[in-house]
Scaffold this active site. Structure first.
Site, PDB file in Angstrom:
ATOM      1  NE  ARG A 158      -4.148   1.785   2.261  1.00  0.00           N
ATOM      2  CZ  ARG A 158      -4.337   2.790   3.112  1.00  0.00           C
ATOM      3  NH1 ARG A 158      -3.446   2.996   4.095  1.00  0.00           N
ATOM      4  NH2 ARG A 158      -5.367   3.580   3.001  1.00  0.00           N
ATOM      5  CB  ILE A 180      -5.820   5.701  -0.812  1.00  0.00           C
ATOM      6  CG1 ILE A 180      -5.686   4.170  -0.835  1.00  0.00           C
ATOM      7  CG2 ILE A 180      -5.096   6.291   0.374  1.00  0.00           C
ATOM      8  CD1 ILE A 180      -4.223   3.702  -0.927  1.00  0.00           C
ATOM      9  CB  SER A 181     -10.917   3.198   0.537  1.00  0.00           C
ATOM     10  OG  SER A 181     -11.792   3.881  -0.322  1.00  0.00           O
ATOM     11  CE  LYS A 182     -12.089   3.281   7.769  1.00  0.00           C
ATOM     12  NZ  LYS A 182     -12.645   3.298   9.141  1.00  0.00           N
ATOM     13  N   PRO A 183      -7.902   0.464   4.543  1.00  0.00           N
ATOM     14  CG  PRO A 183      -5.714  -0.124   5.149  1.00  0.00           C
ATOM     15  CD  PRO A 183      -6.724   0.992   5.261  1.00  0.00           C
TER      16      PRO A 183
END
Length: 260
Positions: free
Chosen positions: A74, A100-103
């Site tokens: 990431r 960028i979205s949270k994992p």
């Protein structure tokens, strides 16, 4: 009888870097941060392994998803100033008002996608062709490439499209195709799709997405909810019709049409 599917494009497209100082197009591109070096602390399997352990503790149980999340670095998708936060469960800015979205959100949505009717009882199989609406920096598309046989990812913002092309070049993914286009109308040339996943929310799921979804396929997307916020919606396409489910509240950027 259904008409023959439209011709498929000749993919993968060769991604060649622009010459130094060359213009990137009429839309100013996202300012590119210096490439992130693969330092031992960031590139080690142990760093991602800890992230995967957190995801499992948060309820992600599909082994395919956990393996994919552990395989994709990431930190290669975030600005160098934010690299120390790359494996935290937080969204991070990537430019042009996008994140960028949270994992956890990425893993949750991909796990839902793998629950498509076509994969029922097949916990080890890959999904077929997938369409992603909203490439962003390319992170989720890269994770998807580990759980799907082919991924088409469409982005309307030229600056982010160019940035994603740069980000994924390191991974050399022949089955991941990035497209600059209007996600509202989907991408019929690549369909029909076993799964469609969206990283932006609109009033409702566009009819074009439903038309491009194969029987046995699933759409996972945020849409506006009755409360005025957004909720995650799952739509399964079966031989008997559509089955819809509304899940938890989420927060995504608005779904917009056109190319900018």
């Amino acid at each position: 009888m259904a008409s023959p599917p439209p011709a498929r494009p000749g993919f993968p497209v060769r991604l060649t870097p622009a010459a130094p100082g060359a213009p990137r197009g009429r839309q100013p591109s996202v300012p590119m941060a210096p490439a992130v070096s693969a330092t031992p602390s960031m590139a080690s399997d142990a760093v991602r392994a800890r992230m995967v352990q957190r995801l499992a503790a948060q309820g992600v149980s599909d082994a395919r998803v956990l393996r994919a999340m552990g395989a994709v670095e990431r930190h290669r998708f975030v600005d160098s100033a934010l690299v120390n936060q790359a494996y935290e469960d937080t969204s991070l800015p990537i430019g042009l008002g996008q994140t960028i979205s949270k994992p956890n959100v990425v893993a949750r949505m991909i796990e839902l996608l793998l629950g498509a009717p076509a994969l029922a009882g097949k916990p080890n199989d890959k999904l077929g062709r997938v369409l992603e609406i909203g490439t962003g920096c390319g992170y989720q598309a890269t994770v998807l490439s580990h759980v799907a046989s082919e991924v088409y990812s469409i982005e309307r913002l030229r600056g982010l499209h160019e940035r994603a092309r740069t980000n994924i070049r390191h991974f050399r993914l022949a089955t991941l195709h990035l497209i600059l286009g209007d996600g509202m109308i989907g991408y019929a040339k690549g369909g029909p799709y076993a799964g469609i996943i969206a990283a932006a929310g609109g009033e409702a799921v566009p009819e074009a997405w439903i038309e491009q979804l194969a029987v046995g396929g699933r759409i996972v997307a945020p849409t506006h909810s009755a409360s005025g916020g957004q909720a995650l919606v799952v739509i399964d396409k079966t031989a008997k019709g559509l089955q819809r489910g509304i899940l938890e509240a989420v927060h995504f950027v608005p779904l917009k049409s056109g190319i900018a």
